[in-house]
Design a protein around this motif. Structure first.
Motif, PDB file in Angstrom:
ATOM      1  N   GLY A  65       1.646   2.866 -15.762  1.00 31.64           N
ATOM      2  CA  GLY A  65       1.196   2.859 -14.378  1.00 31.64           C
ATOM      3  C   GLY A  65      -0.186   3.451 -14.204  1.00 31.64           C
ATOM      4  O   GLY A  65      -0.933   3.058 -13.316  1.00 31.64           O
ATOM      5  N   ASP A 112       1.056  -2.402 -14.760  1.00 32.21           N
ATOM      6  CA  ASP A 112       1.444  -1.554 -13.648  1.00 32.21           C
ATOM      7  C   ASP A 112       2.900  -1.117 -13.743  1.00 32.21           C
ATOM      8  O   ASP A 112       3.447  -0.558 -12.804  1.00 32.21           O
ATOM      9  CB  ASP A 112       1.230  -2.284 -12.318  1.00 32.21           C
ATOM     10  N   ARG A 129       7.427  -4.364 -11.659  1.00 31.47           N
ATOM     11  CA  ARG A 129       7.134  -4.592 -10.255  1.00 31.47           C
ATOM     12  C   ARG A 129       7.926  -5.789  -9.757  1.00 31.47           C
ATOM     13  O   ARG A 129       8.064  -6.775 -10.464  1.00 31.47           O
ATOM     14  CB  ARG A 129       5.638  -4.850 -10.034  1.00 31.47           C
ATOM     15  N   ASP A 138       4.873  -4.297  -3.517  1.00 28.80           N
ATOM     16  CA  ASP A 138       5.537  -4.130  -4.807  1.00 28.80           C
ATOM     17  C   ASP A 138       6.432  -2.907  -4.788  1.00 28.80           C
ATOM     18  O   ASP A 138       6.495  -2.163  -3.808  1.00 28.80           O
ATOM     19  CB  ASP A 138       4.500  -3.950  -5.933  1.00 28.80           C
ATOM     20  N   SER A 183       6.973   0.600  -7.245  1.00 24.97           N
ATOM     21  CA  SER A 183       6.311   1.365  -8.300  1.00 24.97           C
ATOM     22  C   SER A 183       7.221   2.507  -8.732  1.00 24.97           C
ATOM     23  O   SER A 183       8.146   2.899  -8.017  1.00 24.97           O
ATOM     24  CB  SER A 183       4.965   1.912  -7.812  1.00 24.97           C
ATOM     25  N   THR A 238       5.292  -0.079  -2.633  1.00 27.05           N
ATOM     26  CA  THR A 238       3.848   0.130  -2.599  1.00 27.05           C
ATOM     27  C   THR A 238       3.187  -1.051  -1.899  1.00 27.05           C
ATOM     28  O   THR A 238       3.447  -2.205  -2.241  1.00 27.05           O
ATOM     29  CB  THR A 238       3.267   0.258  -4.017  1.00 27.05           C
ATOM     30  N   ASP A 269      -0.313  -2.891  -1.436  1.00 29.27           N
ATOM     31  CA  ASP A 269      -1.623  -3.005  -2.069  1.00 29.27           C
ATOM     32  C   ASP A 269      -2.491  -3.937  -1.221  1.00 29.27           C
ATOM     33  O   ASP A 269      -2.101  -5.082  -0.949  1.00 29.27           O
ATOM     34  CB  ASP A 269      -1.492  -3.582  -3.484  1.00 29.27           C
ATOM     35  N   HIS A 280      -4.213   1.294  -2.135  1.00 25.64           N
ATOM     36  CA  HIS A 280      -2.787   1.307  -2.464  1.00 25.64           C
ATOM     37  C   HIS A 280      -2.080   2.390  -1.646  1.00 25.64           C
ATOM     38  O   HIS A 280      -2.587   3.505  -1.514  1.00 25.64           O
ATOM     39  CB  HIS A 280      -2.565   1.600  -3.946  1.00 25.64           C
ATOM     40  N   PRO A 314       1.538   3.894  -1.991  1.00 27.76           N
ATOM     41  CA  PRO A 314       2.900   4.032  -2.522  1.00 27.76           C
ATOM     42  C   PRO A 314       3.679   5.128  -1.792  1.00 27.76           C
ATOM     43  O   PRO A 314       3.179   6.240  -1.612  1.00 27.76           O
ATOM     44  CB  PRO A 314       2.658   4.418  -3.986  1.00 27.76           C
ATOM     45  N   ARG A 365       7.435   6.878  -2.256  1.00 25.49           N
ATOM     46  CA  ARG A 365       8.531   6.860  -3.222  1.00 25.49           C
ATOM     47  C   ARG A 365       9.549   7.964  -2.936  1.00 25.49           C
ATOM     48  O   ARG A 365       9.199   9.146  -2.953  1.00 25.49           O
ATOM     49  CB  ARG A 365       7.988   7.021  -4.648  1.00 25.49           C
TER      50      ARG A 365
END
Length: 287
Positions: A27, A82, A85, A97, A99, A129, A131, A147, A149, A151
């Motif tokens: 990543g 990455d 994904r 996506d 991540s 995520t 992007d 980006h 993300p 999480r």
């Protein structure tokens, strides 16, 4: 019996951590443009990473990580530079996506900042995520991405899975690709980080039962978790894939910066990895 169980649990946690580190290394590496590369590739790789157990600790550990090299450049699911994904939304300039990231376990200490405190399990972060490509220069094969993300965080160990809050780490990334017999890509990314109170508690909280004359009670809040800068370089040729990355985090101003479990306000991690491609498809990626 207890010793054997503890040994098994720590080995399990370390195994999980090594797997997570492999994903982290992928990543952190820049994503080489996949246009006209094989739709799938397979091989064997070896990586090295040096990383502190968590942000705010000056001690570091080194890991050598053998891993299967797999690349699948499908229309909706991809295994690439990455990580893994699942593309839920994709256009020329916007993608949605998933991540993944993680942390290594922290053993129970007899001495040091965490002496007498419980150890920490491996931590896995996985989530969506967004992007957004905000600029592109076709002639120089360069682009700028934003980006975002977000999480949820889970500890993996005993109990097997426990929710530990969430992290949000938006960042800007500039990357440039040099095409030829081998493809090279350079990338630089930077941005702030934010975490929930529960996430900060997991690493930096000192409860009443863990108080010592040198370690006062401490309860961090949610909010700013510092900023980061990541540099990466990737080489992709028909038989060899190689990558190197370095990441620096500045923890000054973070909501947990004055925790007695924070030893330094600087965090640095770097890694290198290479993989040999044994087989690949004749079909080329066109997405």
């Amino acid at each position: 019996m207890t010793v054997g169980r503890c040994s098994f649990l720590f080995s399990f946690r370390c195994g999980v951590a090594v797997i997570l580190l492999a994903f982290v290394m992928l990543g952190q590496s820049a994503a080489v443009r996949a246009d006209h590369l094989p739709k799938w590739e397979a091989g064997l790789g070896l990586g090295f990473v040096q990383v502190p157990p968590y942000r705010g600790i000056s001690a570091t550990k080194s890991y050598s990580i053998p891993f299967p090299y797999l690349r699948y450049r499908g229309e909706s699911v991809r295994i690439d530079d990455d990580g893994i994904r699942a593309g839920l939304l994709k256009s020329e300039s916007v993608k949605l996506d998933f991540s993944i990231a993680g942390n290594v376990p922290v053993r129970r200490e007899k001495n040091g900042l965490r002496s007498g405190m419980a150890g920490l399990d491996s931590v896995a972060e996985i989530g969506p995520t967004i992007d957004w490509r905000i600029a592109r220069d076709v002639e120089s094969a360069s682009s700028i991405w934003f980006h975002v993300p977000w999480r949820p965080v889970f500890s993996v160990g005993s109990p097997w899975l426990a929710y530990r809050g969430w992290v949000l780490a938006p960042y800007l990334e500039f990357n440039r690709t040099i095409r030829g017999d081998s493809r090279w890509q350079f990338s630089v990314a930077t941005g702030p980080m934010f975490g929930s109170e529960r996430y900060h508690d997991y690493f930096y909280e000192v409860n009443a039962g863990d108080v010592t004359p040198q370690r006062p009670e401490y309860h961090p809040g949610a909010g700013y978790s510092g900023s980061r800068v990541t540099l990466s370089l990737v080489r992709n040729s028909p038989r060899l894939w190689a990558a190197a990355f370095a990441r620096y985090d500045d923890l000054r101003g973070a909501t947990f910066a004055d925790s007695p479990l924070v030893q330094t306000q600087h965090y640095f991690v770097f890694g290198v990895t290479a993989a040999w491609v044994f087989v690949h498809s004749d079909a080329r990626n066109t997405h």
